[in-house]
Design a protein around this motif. Structure first.
Motif, PDB file in Angstrom:
ATOM      1  N   ALA A   1       0.795  -1.257   0.066  1.00  0.00           N
ATOM      2  CA  ALA A   1      -0.057  -0.146   0.010  1.00  0.00           C
ATOM      3  C   ALA A   1       0.910   1.237  -0.036  1.00  0.00           C
ATOM      4  CB  ALA A   1      -0.874   0.015   1.256  1.00  0.00           C
ATOM      5  N   GLY A   2       0.101   2.330  -0.368  1.00  0.00           N
ATOM      6  CA  GLY A   2       0.741   3.799   0.118  1.00  0.00           C
ATOM      7  C   GLY A   2       1.408   4.281  -1.293  1.00  0.00           C
TER       8      GLY A   2
ATOM      9  N   TYR B   1       5.217   5.808  -0.727  1.00  0.00           N
ATOM     10  CA  TYR B   1       6.381   4.858  -0.783  1.00  0.00           C
ATOM     11  C   TYR B   1       6.488   4.169  -2.254  1.00  0.00           C
ATOM     12  CZ  TYR B   1       8.359   0.712   1.423  1.00  0.00           C
ATOM     13  OH  TYR B   1       9.560  -0.147   1.565  1.00  0.00           O
ATOM     14  N   SER B   2       5.637   4.371  -3.155  1.00  0.00           N
ATOM     15  CA  SER B   2       5.606   3.584  -4.307  1.00  0.00           C
ATOM     16  C   SER B   2       6.870   4.389  -5.039  1.00  0.00           C
ATOM     17  CB  SER B   2       4.640   3.403  -5.101  1.00  0.00           C
ATOM     18  OG  SER B   2       3.890   4.915  -5.544  1.00  0.00           O
ATOM     19  N   ILE B   3       7.073   5.765  -4.730  1.00  0.00           N
ATOM     20  CA  ILE B   3       8.113   6.433  -5.614  1.00  0.00           C
ATOM     21  C   ILE B   3       9.469   5.948  -4.924  1.00  0.00           C
ATOM     22  CG2 ILE B   3       9.008   8.666  -5.841  1.00  0.00           C
ATOM     23  CD1 ILE B   3       6.180   9.421  -5.731  1.00  0.00           C
TER      24      ILE B   3
ATOM     25  N   ASP C   1       9.951  -1.993  -6.588  1.00  0.00           N
ATOM     26  CA  ASP C   1       9.739  -3.141  -6.555  1.00  0.00           C
ATOM     27  C   ASP C   1       8.977  -3.943  -5.791  1.00  0.00           C
ATOM     28  OD1 ASP C   1      12.155  -2.703  -8.021  1.00  0.00           O
ATOM     29  OD2 ASP C   1      13.665  -3.634  -6.992  1.00  0.00           O
ATOM     30  N   ALA C   2       8.764  -3.295  -4.793  1.00  0.00           N
ATOM     31  CA  ALA C   2       7.626  -4.107  -3.623  1.00  0.00           C
ATOM     32  C   ALA C   2       6.351  -4.164  -4.376  1.00  0.00           C
ATOM     33  CB  ALA C   2       7.789  -3.253  -2.237  1.00  0.00           C
ATOM     34  N   TYR C   3       5.962  -3.101  -5.084  1.00  0.00           N
ATOM     35  CA  TYR C   3       4.668  -2.879  -5.596  1.00  0.00           C
ATOM     36  C   TYR C   3       4.569  -3.790  -6.928  1.00  0.00           C
ATOM     37  CZ  TYR C   3       3.939   1.101  -2.813  1.00  0.00           C
ATOM     38  OH  TYR C   3       3.893   1.814  -1.438  1.00  0.00           O
ATOM     39  N   MET C   4       5.499  -3.965  -7.567  1.00  0.00           N
ATOM     40  CA  MET C   4       5.494  -5.050  -8.590  1.00  0.00           C
ATOM     41  C   MET C   4       5.459  -6.572  -8.272  1.00  0.00           C
ATOM     42  SD  MET C   4       5.452  -2.787 -11.329  1.00  0.00           S
ATOM     43  CE  MET C   4       5.192  -3.982 -12.437  1.00  0.00           C
TER      44      MET C   4
ATOM     45  N   TYR D   1       1.615   3.034  -7.667  1.00  0.00           N
ATOM     46  CA  TYR D   1       0.641   2.410  -6.918  1.00  0.00           C
ATOM     47  C   TYR D   1      -0.622   2.302  -7.628  1.00  0.00           C
ATOM     48  CZ  TYR D   1      -2.982   1.475  -3.389  1.00  0.00           C
ATOM     49  OH  TYR D   1      -3.790   0.956  -2.740  1.00  0.00           O
ATOM     50  N   ALA D   2      -0.987   3.495  -8.124  1.00  0.00           N
ATOM     51  CA  ALA D   2      -2.299   3.456  -8.906  1.00  0.00           C
ATOM     52  C   ALA D   2      -2.120   2.716 -10.134  1.00  0.00           C
ATOM     53  CB  ALA D   2      -2.482   5.091  -9.242  1.00  0.00           C
TER      54      ALA D   2
END
Length: 346
Positions: free
Chosen positions: A96-97, A100-102, A106-109, A161-162
């Protein structure tokens, strides 16, 4: 649409079960006698103790089974489906967040794209009655037309994230089309409440106050053109999800997307003043945050505002908890929780 009562004879898989929404949904299902399998990787994105404290409220239920694991682990997900045969899957696990995605793309992918792909593949090979998954209001990007409607153009996300959440909707639509998987996406609008996420603004503001630090408000101090947010209380989110679990999409492609928001955007500053008032009541003293105003951050959007017409039409429900009521409950919980935690430390 087929809107039926919740089937307590089904097995429900809730990913992100130790997370904010996952915990409340799991507890609601367990209270009604459902069998729930909870999956969570217990990562350290925020205070893991809070995740353990949520989980501690679920583990006493005989009908609850917890598995510690990661969505990105395809073998683990496949074995979970093979061994537990869930009937309904609610995928709430995600990194989430927006900000933080900026910092950590890697965590988001891994979690939001590969992890969701693994869930879709498992639903394909071990067919389920219904897949319900978390999307986000962030898919609307910087759209200026309000309220946001599910039919709006959402091809201009302003954060990674979006983008991952939009990709989830596209992937779910494709799998529904190819493999007849009934799937429903939920675009959540700024969820808040007791036991919430510490990375959310209202929680962070409260933390800052008790740490005797100023809060940062990213609106340039422009009260006339303040940020607007559709703040949605956790109980409303859970009721919306619960009703949609037995409301499977119909048609050639069994895929639907719904907003779950309060349909009543609040100025960020009004939200902050209401939080100050709620904390003042909880502590029986006058609380005022020290405020520092800064420019809006990359990836943030000026306003979120949900149209809830489709949700109301499908399940006869519209979120309506006021920020006064919701923040009062949060402030009461926060003061009690951290007083107890600090007394244990002492």
């Amino acid at each position: 649409m087929s809107n039926l009562p919740l089937d307590v004879n089904k097995t429900y898989l809730v990913t992100g079960a130790a997370g904010f929404i996952g915990f409340y949904l799991s507890k609601k299902l367990l209270d009604q006698g459902c069998r729930v399998i909870g999956l969570d990787n217990m990562n350290e994105y925020y205070d893991v103790q809070l995740k353990h404290d949520r989980l501690d409220q679920l583990t006493p239920y005989d009908s609850f089974k917890f598995i510690k694991g990661d969505l990105a682990d395809k073998t683990l997900i496949e074995n979970l489906f093979k061994e537990n045969v869930p009937d309904i899957v609610i995928n709430l696990a995600a990194q989430a967040g927006v900000r933080y995605s900026i910092e950590n793309p890697d965590a988001y992918m891994q979690s939001n794209v590969i992890g969701f792909y693994n869930i879709l593949e498992a639903c394909r090979h071990y067919p389920v009655d219904h897949l319900v998954y978390a999307s986000s209001s962030s898919v609307y990007g910087a759209n200026k037309k309000v309220p946001f409607e599910e039919s709006d153009f959402v091809d201009h996300p302003v954060s990674l994230y979006a983008s991952t959440k939009k990709s989830n909707e596209l992937m779910a639509h494709t799998y529904s089309h190819l493999y007849d998987i009934p799937a429903t996406g939920l675009r959540f609008f700024t969820v808040y409440g007791p036991m919430g996420r510490p990375d959310m603004a209202y929680f962070g503001f409260t933390d800052k106050y008790f740490a005797e630090e100023p809060i940062k408000i990213f609106n340039n101090g422009d009260f006339e053109n303040d940020l607007y947010r559709d703040f949605t209380y956790i109980d409303d989110i859970v009721i919306g999800i619960e009703r949609l679990l037995s409301t499977k999409p119909t048609g050639d492609v069994q895929h639907a997307v719904y907003n779950i928001g309060n349909n009543n955007p609040e100025k960020l500053m009004d939200f902050i003043f209401t939080l100050e008032k709620a904390l003042s009541t909880a502590l029986e003293e006058n609380i005022e945050f020290e405020k520092v105003y800064e420019p809006i951050k990359p990836g943030d959007v000026p306003a979120t505002y949900a149209s809830t017409d489709l949700l109301q039409e499908a399940v006869g429900f519209k979120p309506q908890t006021s920020i006064e009521e919701g923040l009062t409950k949060f402030a009461k919980w926060y003061v009690e929780y951290y007083q107890k935690k600090n007394s244990v430390k002492a």
